[in-house]
Scaffold this motif. Structure first.
Motif, PDB file in Angstrom:
ATOM      1  N   LYS A 154       0.824  -1.207   0.000  1.00 33.14           N
ATOM      2  CA  LYS A 154       0.000   0.000   0.000  1.00 33.14           C
ATOM      3  C   LYS A 154       0.858   1.257   0.000  1.00 33.14           C
ATOM      4  O   LYS A 154       0.332   2.378  -0.002  1.00 33.14           O
ATOM      5  N   THR A 155       2.178   1.072   0.037  1.00 36.53           N
ATOM      6  CA  THR A 155       3.112   2.183  -0.065  1.00 36.53           C
ATOM      7  C   THR A 155       4.043   1.938  -1.251  1.00 36.53           C
ATOM      8  O   THR A 155       4.036   0.868  -1.848  1.00 36.53           O
ATOM      9  N   ALA A 156       4.841   2.938  -1.582  1.00 37.09           N
ATOM     10  CA  ALA A 156       5.741   2.830  -2.738  1.00 37.09           C
ATOM     11  C   ALA A 156       7.075   2.227  -2.335  1.00 37.09           C
ATOM     12  O   ALA A 156       7.597   2.506  -1.252  1.00 37.09           O
ATOM     13  N   PHE A 157       7.635   1.414  -3.237  1.00 39.21           N
ATOM     14  CA  PHE A 157       8.963   0.843  -3.055  1.00 39.21           C
ATOM     15  C   PHE A 157       9.804   1.237  -4.266  1.00 39.21           C
ATOM     16  O   PHE A 157       9.519   0.836  -5.393  1.00 39.21           O
ATOM     17  N   MET A 158      10.840   2.030  -4.014  1.00 39.78           N
ATOM     18  CA  MET A 158      11.651   2.573  -5.102  1.00 39.78           C
ATOM     19  C   MET A 158      13.126   2.357  -4.796  1.00 39.78           C
ATOM     20  O   MET A 158      13.777   3.188  -4.167  1.00 39.78           O
ATOM     21  N   PRO A 159      13.693   1.223  -5.226  1.00 37.83           N
ATOM     22  CA  PRO A 159      15.118   0.973  -5.002  1.00 37.83           C
ATOM     23  C   PRO A 159      15.985   1.642  -6.072  1.00 37.83           C
ATOM     24  O   PRO A 159      15.468   2.250  -7.007  1.00 37.83           O
ATOM     25  N   GLN A 160      17.299   1.529  -5.886  1.00 44.74           N
ATOM     26  CA  GLN A 160      18.271   1.971  -6.895  1.00 44.74           C
ATOM     27  C   GLN A 160      18.155   3.463  -7.214  1.00 44.74           C
ATOM     28  O   GLN A 160      18.106   3.865  -8.366  1.00 44.74           O
ATOM     29  N   CYS A 161      18.141   4.278  -6.169  1.00 49.07           N
ATOM     30  CA  CYS A 161      17.850   5.710  -6.329  1.00 49.07           C
ATOM     31  C   CYS A 161      19.053   6.637  -6.181  1.00 49.07           C
ATOM     32  O   CYS A 161      18.869   7.834  -5.991  1.00 49.07           O
ATOM     33  N   GLY A 162      20.273   6.128  -6.244  1.00 56.81           N
ATOM     34  CA  GLY A 162      21.414   7.004  -6.024  1.00 56.81           C
ATOM     35  C   GLY A 162      21.903   7.667  -7.294  1.00 56.81           C
ATOM     36  O   GLY A 162      21.159   8.355  -7.991  1.00 56.81           O
ATOM     37  N   LEU A 163      23.163   7.425  -7.613  1.00 54.95           N
ATOM     38  CA  LEU A 163      23.777   7.982  -8.819  1.00 54.95           C
ATOM     39  C   LEU A 163      23.654   7.008  -9.983  1.00 54.95           C
ATOM     40  O   LEU A 163      23.120   7.334 -11.036  1.00 54.95           O
ATOM     41  N   ALA A 164      24.189   5.789  -9.799  1.00 56.51           N
ATOM     42  CA  ALA A 164      24.133   4.755 -10.846  1.00 56.51           C
ATOM     43  C   ALA A 164      24.055   3.385 -10.185  1.00 56.51           C
ATOM     44  O   ALA A 164      25.066   2.904  -9.664  1.00 56.51           O
ATOM     45  N   PRO A 165      22.891   2.795 -10.147  1.00 56.80           N
ATOM     46  CA  PRO A 165      21.630   3.246 -10.738  1.00 56.80           C
ATOM     47  C   PRO A 165      21.030   4.417  -9.961  1.00 56.80           C
ATOM     48  O   PRO A 165      21.346   4.628  -8.789  1.00 56.80           O
ATOM     49  N   GLY A 166      20.174   5.133 -10.630  1.00 60.93           N
ATOM     50  CA  GLY A 166      19.532   6.292 -10.038  1.00 60.93           C
ATOM     51  C   GLY A 166      19.471   7.411 -11.057  1.00 60.93           C
ATOM     52  O   GLY A 166      18.818   7.294 -12.100  1.00 60.93           O
ATOM     53  N   PHE A 167      20.218   8.490 -10.803  1.00 62.27           N
ATOM     54  CA  PHE A 167      20.176   9.644 -11.692  1.00 62.27           C
ATOM     55  C   PHE A 167      20.499   9.268 -13.131  1.00 62.27           C
ATOM     56  O   PHE A 167      19.883   9.777 -14.073  1.00 62.27           O
ATOM     57  N   VAL A 168      21.477   8.365 -13.329  1.00 59.61           N
ATOM     58  CA  VAL A 168      21.859   8.036 -14.708  1.00 59.61           C
ATOM     59  C   VAL A 168      20.695   7.390 -15.455  1.00 59.61           C
ATOM     60  O   VAL A 168      20.539   7.595 -16.671  1.00 59.61           O
ATOM     61  N   GLY A 169      19.848   6.629 -14.758  1.00 57.57           N
ATOM     62  CA  GLY A 169      18.676   6.045 -15.395  1.00 57.57           C
ATOM     63  C   GLY A 169      17.647   7.093 -15.775  1.00 57.57           C
ATOM     64  O   GLY A 169      17.003   7.001 -16.834  1.00 57.57           O
ATOM     65  N   ILE A 170      17.487   8.095 -14.915  1.00 55.05           N
ATOM     66  CA  ILE A 170      16.584   9.206 -15.227  1.00 55.05           C
ATOM     67  C   ILE A 170      17.091   9.961 -16.453  1.00 55.05           C
ATOM     68  O   ILE A 170      16.332  10.278 -17.374  1.00 55.05           O
ATOM     69  N   ALA A 171      18.402  10.236 -16.475  1.00 57.01           N
ATOM     70  CA  ALA A 171      18.994  10.959 -17.595  1.00 57.01           C
ATOM     71  C   ALA A 171      18.921  10.139 -18.880  1.00 57.01           C
ATOM     72  O   ALA A 171      18.566  10.658 -19.948  1.00 57.01           O
TER      73      ALA A 171
END
Length: 368
Positions: free
Chosen positions: A114-131
């Motif tokens: 019932k809540t969100a689970f968002m792993p791999q949120c740092g730099l890589a993985p993380g920002f690089v995936g967003i970019a």
């Protein structure tokens, strides 16, 4: 609406995350760890702390009660325990892990959450995936997406041309574990330290090679949409050859405990570092073959009166940018959430994502 955050782990990255949250009017923060000496550093800054045994799910769940979100800045092998406790406590969950097995465990927990689970949120993985996902979305037909990240010393002095800037366990995982990729349109596992390439930026030459974990869920998302997707670590020239000697010729890929001891004994840590993100995509836009790149170069800096390394800033900003988006309703609030669900422009406009703007995010468009 303000959020109350529990940060698990009082190491270098946990301290950076806590400092940024403590300085924000939108958050209150408590840091949990079993290391009283590490917690005392935060106490002296006026940050709330509590001692907790991260190996005890029940104790952790009790300690997380009442928090809106939990951020794990603990070692990757503790990820499943911390995520389970967050689920029991009814808190949103975020982490920095690059470990694929740990991420799969989090995904299973998210299935009926019932809540969100968002792993791999740092730099890589993380920002690089967003970019990378942002670049990919600009193409009508995507041919290839190659993402490269390096956390490097500004002043290398040893033969490896490397200093420790983050988790040694995570570093060894990257060098030894199979790598996710898309090759000829199919999701595959590739060998670490392979697919060597040389690139330059600002007059500095770098080498790149496959490492594990940096792509997150992008291969799954882009399968059938791209012919080639890869993640490579950036190092100074000569690093890869020495790694192959250590891991392959001397067999230390089978003695990770010994390799960790060697690295931590021989390689000093440094806060004088640089983080380089270098993403390139190729494909068709309006029928024409095009290539686009996104480059971000971040250095150590002073924030809230304290000097922080580039890897601390970029990793902490990576996770806190998506936390801020979720707090303000910009991301799904239940189930498993991927980095590629985050729009780069939205991320860069958050309270913490703005820290990446100091790295001069640039896009270079050129006709093929």
């Amino acid at each position: 609406m303000s959020w109350n955050i529990c940060v698990i782990g009082a190491g270098k990255i946990g301290q950076m995350i806590a400092s940024l949250l403590h300085a924000s009017s939108n958050y209150s923060v408590t840091v949990a760890d079993r290391d009283l000496q590490a917690l005392s550093v935060l106490n002296r800054q006026g940050i709330a702390t509590r001692q907790i045994d991260v190996s005890d799910d029940h104790e952790m769940a009790q300690g997380m009660a009442g928090f809106d979100a939990v951020i794990s800045a603990a070692p990757f092998f503790l990820t499943p325990n911390i995520a389970r406790a967050a689920k029991i406590a009814g808190a949103h969950y975020f982490d920095l892990t690059e470990d694929v097995a740990a991420t799969n465990a989090v995904r299973e927990l998210a299935a009926d959450s019932k809540t969100a689970f968002m792993p791999q949120c740092g730099l890589a993985p993380g920002f690089v995936g967003i970019a990378g996902a942002s670049l990919a979305a600009e193409f009508d037909e995507l041919d290839s997406l190659h993402m490269r990240v390096g956390a490097l010393p500004l002043y290398p002095t040893n033969a490896l041309k490397y200093n420790l800037t983050w988790s040694t366990d995570g570093l060894i995982n990257e060098y030894c574990n199979p790598c996710d990729a898309i090759v000829n349109g199919q999701r595959v596992k590739t060998a670490p330290l392979e697919d060597y390439e040389v690139l330059g930026h600002d007059g500095v030459e770098y080498e790149c090679f496959n490492t594990s974990g940096g792509l997150g869920t992008l291969p799954e998302t882009l399968e059938g949409k791209a012919q080639a997707v890869s993640y490579r670590s950036i190092r100074y020239p000569g690093h890869c050859d020495i790694l192959k000697l250590l891991l392959k010729d001397l067999g230390l890929e089978h003695r990770r405990d010994l390799l960790k001891d060697i690295f931590e004994t021989a390689l000093p840590r440094t806060d004088q570092d640089v983080v380089l993100v270098y993403c390139t995509a190729k494909g068709r836009i309006d029928g024409a073959l095009r290539e686009k790149s996104l480059i971000n170069k971040s250095f150590a800096r002073t924030l809230n009166g304290q000097v922080w390394s580039a890897i601390q800033v970029t990793t902490a900003a990576g996770v806190l940018g998506v936390v801020d988006l979720m707090r303000t309703g910009g991301l799904p609030s239940t189930g498993f959430v991927r980095q590629e669900q985050v729009a780069l422009a939205d991320f860069l406009n958050t309270e913490f994502g703005r820290l990446y703007r100091a790295g001069d995010v640039t896009e270079q468009n050129k006709a093929a």
